[in-house]
Design a protein around this motif. Structure first.
Motif: not given
Length: 128
Positions: A1-6, A72-77
């Motif tokens: 997995x890796x960071x996708x977006x904020x 910031x609402x969410x972080x996505x992986x």
């Protein structure tokens, strides 16, 4: 997995996307209206900012803005196997908002994890 977006909630997606594009020398990678929102993805080179504006004053982003204001609402992986990621979360005792993946922006399957189980942060799995 890796960071996708904020995911960033705002009342004006176009203005914030324009500001971020200038500030970070970022390009708009994708725009769409989806699930009652205007969504703009800015490519930062190693991930994205997803700028989210509610279109009708209803829904999750509108509710978030009413409670918290912009931010910031969410972080996505990103994951290659969202079912496996959800199973790993279940095994770790994380409460799921989405028991099964659902359609998300840009045509990706997504699933959210409840912030009460993840240190107060709304997390999203995005299958690529």
């Amino acid at each position: 997995m890796k960071f996708d977006h904020a995911g960033i909630a705002t009342d004006d997606a176009d203005a914030l996307a324009e500001q971020y594009a200038a500030l970070f020398d970022a390009t708009v990678a994708h725009e769409e209206q989806f699930d009652g929102m205007q969504v703009v993805f800015l490519d930062l080179g190693n991930g994205f900012f997803e700028v989210l504006e509610p279109l009708d004053g209803e829904g999750a982003i509108a509710n978030y803005l009413d409670r918290n204001g912009p931010g910031i609402h969410h972080l996505a992986v990103a994951t290659e196997d969202i079912e496996a990621a959800l199973n790993r979360a279940r095994e770790a005792g994380v409460e799921l908002i989405d028991e099964q993946p659902r359609g998300g922006a840009w045509g990706h399957d997504v699933a959210f994890l409840h912030p009460e189980s993840t240190g107060g942060v709304l997390l999203e799995f995005v299958e690529h």
